[in-house]
Design a protein around this motif. Structure first.
Motif, PDB file in Angstrom:
ATOM      1  N   SER A 110      39.103  40.623  44.156  1.00  0.00           N
ATOM      2  CA  SER A 110      38.956  41.990  43.659  1.00  0.00           C
ATOM      3  C   SER A 110      38.161  41.977  42.358  1.00  0.00           C
ATOM      4  N   LYS A 111      37.680  43.153  41.976  1.00  0.00           N
ATOM      5  CA  LYS A 111      36.951  43.270  40.706  1.00  0.00           C
ATOM      6  C   LYS A 111      37.908  43.076  39.532  1.00  0.00           C
ATOM      7  N   ARG A 112      39.161  43.426  39.724  1.00  0.00           N
ATOM      8  CA  ARG A 112      40.152  43.190  38.666  1.00  0.00           C
ATOM      9  C   ARG A 112      40.318  41.692  38.433  1.00  0.00           C
ATOM     10  N   GLU A 113      40.365  40.907  39.522  1.00  0.00           N
ATOM     11  CA  GLU A 113      40.432  39.449  39.367  1.00  0.00           C
ATOM     12  C   GLU A 113      39.153  38.912  38.726  1.00  0.00           C
ATOM     13  N   ALA A 114      38.016  39.521  39.054  1.00  0.00           N
ATOM     14  CA  ALA A 114      36.761  39.119  38.408  1.00  0.00           C
ATOM     15  C   ALA A 114      36.869  39.349  36.902  1.00  0.00           C
ATOM     16  N   TRP A 115      37.437  40.499  36.510  1.00  0.00           N
ATOM     17  CA  TRP A 115      37.611  40.800  35.088  1.00  0.00           C
ATOM     18  C   TRP A 115      38.531  39.762  34.433  1.00  0.00           C
ATOM     19  N   ASP A 116      39.578  39.353  35.132  1.00  0.00           N
ATOM     20  CA  ASP A 116      40.489  38.343  34.586  1.00  0.00           C
ATOM     21  C   ASP A 116      39.739  37.062  34.213  1.00  0.00           C
ATOM     22  N   HIS A 117      38.686  36.729  34.966  1.00  0.00           N
ATOM     23  CA  HIS A 117      37.936  35.494  34.736  1.00  0.00           C
ATOM     24  C   HIS A 117      36.724  35.693  33.828  1.00  0.00           C
ATOM     25  N   VAL A 118      36.061  36.847  33.930  1.00  0.00           N
ATOM     26  CA  VAL A 118      34.788  37.052  33.243  1.00  0.00           C
ATOM     27  C   VAL A 118      34.939  37.850  31.947  1.00  0.00           C
ATOM     28  N   ARG A 119      35.866  38.794  31.895  1.00  0.00           N
ATOM     29  CA  ARG A 119      36.133  39.640  30.724  1.00  0.00           C
ATOM     30  C   ARG A 119      34.907  40.453  30.300  1.00  0.00           C
ATOM     31  N   PHE A 120      34.603  41.474  31.050  1.00  0.00           N
ATOM     32  CA  PHE A 120      33.486  42.367  30.762  1.00  0.00           C
ATOM     33  C   PHE A 120      34.009  43.708  30.265  1.00  0.00           C
ATOM     34  N   ASP A 121      33.124  44.471  29.619  1.00  0.00           N
ATOM     35  CA  ASP A 121      33.470  45.774  29.053  1.00  0.00           C
ATOM     36  C   ASP A 121      33.045  46.934  29.942  1.00  0.00           C
ATOM     37  N   VAL A 122      32.043  46.696  30.761  1.00  0.00           N
ATOM     38  CA  VAL A 122      31.510  47.731  31.636  1.00  0.00           C
ATOM     39  C   VAL A 122      31.077  47.078  32.945  1.00  0.00           C
ATOM     40  N   ILE A 123      31.317  47.774  34.046  1.00  0.00           N
ATOM     41  CA  ILE A 123      30.905  47.274  35.363  1.00  0.00           C
ATOM     42  C   ILE A 123      29.910  48.266  35.940  1.00  0.00           C
ATOM     43  N   PHE A 124      28.881  47.763  36.574  1.00  0.00           N
ATOM     44  CA  PHE A 124      27.811  48.588  37.122  1.00  0.00           C
ATOM     45  C   PHE A 124      27.837  48.557  38.645  1.00  0.00           C
ATOM     46  N   LYS A 125      27.691  49.731  39.241  1.00  0.00           N
ATOM     47  CA  LYS A 125      27.651  49.842  40.704  1.00  0.00           C
ATOM     48  C   LYS A 125      26.578  50.861  41.084  1.00  0.00           C
ATOM     49  N   GLY A 126      26.114  50.767  42.318  1.00  0.00           N
ATOM     50  CA  GLY A 126      25.197  51.762  42.845  1.00  0.00           C
ATOM     51  C   GLY A 126      25.934  53.073  43.061  1.00  0.00           C
ATOM     52  N   ASP A 127      25.220  54.196  42.919  1.00  0.00           N
ATOM     53  CA  ASP A 127      25.905  55.485  43.025  1.00  0.00           C
ATOM     54  C   ASP A 127      26.328  55.837  44.446  1.00  0.00           C
ATOM     55  N   ASP A 128      26.056  54.946  45.401  1.00  0.00           N
ATOM     56  CA  ASP A 128      26.613  55.137  46.744  1.00  0.00           C
ATOM     57  C   ASP A 128      28.130  54.916  46.721  1.00  0.00           C
ATOM     58  N   TRP A 129      28.658  54.351  45.645  1.00  0.00           N
ATOM     59  CA  TRP A 129      30.108  54.162  45.485  1.00  0.00           C
ATOM     60  C   TRP A 129      30.780  55.387  44.864  1.00  0.00           C
ATOM     61  N   ARG A 130      29.993  56.195  44.118  1.00  0.00           N
ATOM     62  CA  ARG A 130      30.566  57.337  43.398  1.00  0.00           C
ATOM     63  C   ARG A 130      31.200  58.322  44.381  1.00  0.00           C
ATOM     64  N   GLY A 131      32.441  58.739  44.081  1.00  0.00           N
ATOM     65  CA  GLY A 131      33.119  59.727  44.901  1.00  0.00           C
ATOM     66  C   GLY A 131      33.704  59.192  46.200  1.00  0.00           C
ATOM     67  N   THR A 132      33.666  57.880  46.396  1.00  0.00           N
ATOM     68  CA  THR A 132      34.230  57.282  47.609  1.00  0.00           C
ATOM     69  C   THR A 132      35.618  56.740  47.295  1.00  0.00           C
ATOM     70  N   PRO A 133      36.418  56.472  48.314  1.00  0.00           N
ATOM     71  CA  PRO A 133      37.720  55.836  48.060  1.00  0.00           C
ATOM     72  C   PRO A 133      37.581  54.494  47.331  1.00  0.00           C
ATOM     73  N   GLN A 134      36.545  53.714  47.688  1.00  0.00           N
ATOM     74  CA  GLN A 134      36.334  52.423  47.019  1.00  0.00           C
ATOM     75  C   GLN A 134      35.992  52.628  45.546  1.00  0.00           C
ATOM     76  N   GLY A 135      35.164  53.631  45.283  1.00  0.00           N
ATOM     77  CA  GLY A 135      34.798  53.925  43.902  1.00  0.00           C
ATOM     78  C   GLY A 135      35.992  54.391  43.089  1.00  0.00           C
ATOM     79  N   ALA A 136      36.819  55.254  43.671  1.00  0.00           N
ATOM     80  CA  ALA A 136      38.018  55.743  42.974  1.00  0.00           C
ATOM     81  C   ALA A 136      38.975  54.592  42.673  1.00  0.00           C
ATOM     82  N   ALA A 137      39.140  53.689  43.634  1.00  0.00           N
ATOM     83  CA  ALA A 137      40.020  52.532  43.427  1.00  0.00           C
ATOM     84  C   ALA A 137      39.457  51.628  42.328  1.00  0.00           C
ATOM     85  N   LEU A 138      38.146  51.424  42.331  1.00  0.00           N
ATOM     86  CA  LEU A 138      37.511  50.613  41.292  1.00  0.00           C
ATOM     87  C   LEU A 138      37.724  51.252  39.926  1.00  0.00           C
ATOM     88  N   GLU A 139      37.479  52.551  39.826  1.00  0.00           N
ATOM     89  CA  GLU A 139      37.641  53.259  38.554  1.00  0.00           C
ATOM     90  C   GLU A 139      39.074  53.145  38.040  1.00  0.00           C
TER      91      GLU A 139
END
Length: 147
Positions: free
Chosen positions: A77-106
């Motif tokens: 998961s991206k949360r596990e990625a954060w556990d290892h990488v420790r970033f402040d902002v994550i970038f995604k294509g706007d095809d994710w915006r407003g989708t269930p996957q995007g909401a879960a990521l947010e």
């Protein structure tokens, strides 16, 4: 404070859409880390393995001057990625915006104080389209698009 950005992607059959996401991301952080999704994670999410193996995709993305570091995204998961990488902002294509996957990521990223920034998705070029073109050139029927 240094802003660390994370731009995850499969980056298979590297094309201008990938470059655009990374260029946009570079403008919004001081340090850019590209998370190159593992073959297994790509197959799990997209239903098929990348054409280009992980080691080669890492090499291509690492060679870009706009990327400070490329890491193999082997986590579930991206949360596990954060556990290892420790970033402040994550970038995604706007095809994710407003989708269930995007909401879960947010929601997941909000728990650790990470902003989600969306950039325009390059509609006219995609790895899926390139894969289909290769299959046609090889005389095979293109695989059905993954859900």
């Amino acid at each position: 404070m240094t802003v660390v950005g994370y731009a995850p992607g499969v980056y298979d059959l590297f094309h201008v859409g990938h470059l655009n996401i990374l260029r946009h991301a570079r403008q919004h952080c001081d340090r850019l880390i590209a998370g190159v999704v593992s073959d297994e994670n790509a197959a799990r999410v997209k239903g098929k393995y990348p054409v280009v193996p992980l080691a080669e995709r890492l090499e291509v993305v690492s060679a870009l001057s706009i990327v400070d570091e490329a890491v193999a995204e082997v986590w579930g998961s991206k949360r596990e990625a954060w556990d290892h990488v420790r970033f402040d902002v994550i970038f995604k294509g706007d095809d994710w915006r407003g989708t269930p996957q995007g909401a879960a990521l947010e929601a997941s990223m909000a728990e650790v104080g990470v902003r989600v920034v969306y950039f325009p998705y390059t509609v006219h070029t995609s790895s899926t389209q390139l894969r289909r073109a290769l299959e046609l050139l090889e005389g095979r029927e293109p695989e059905a698009a993954a859900v």
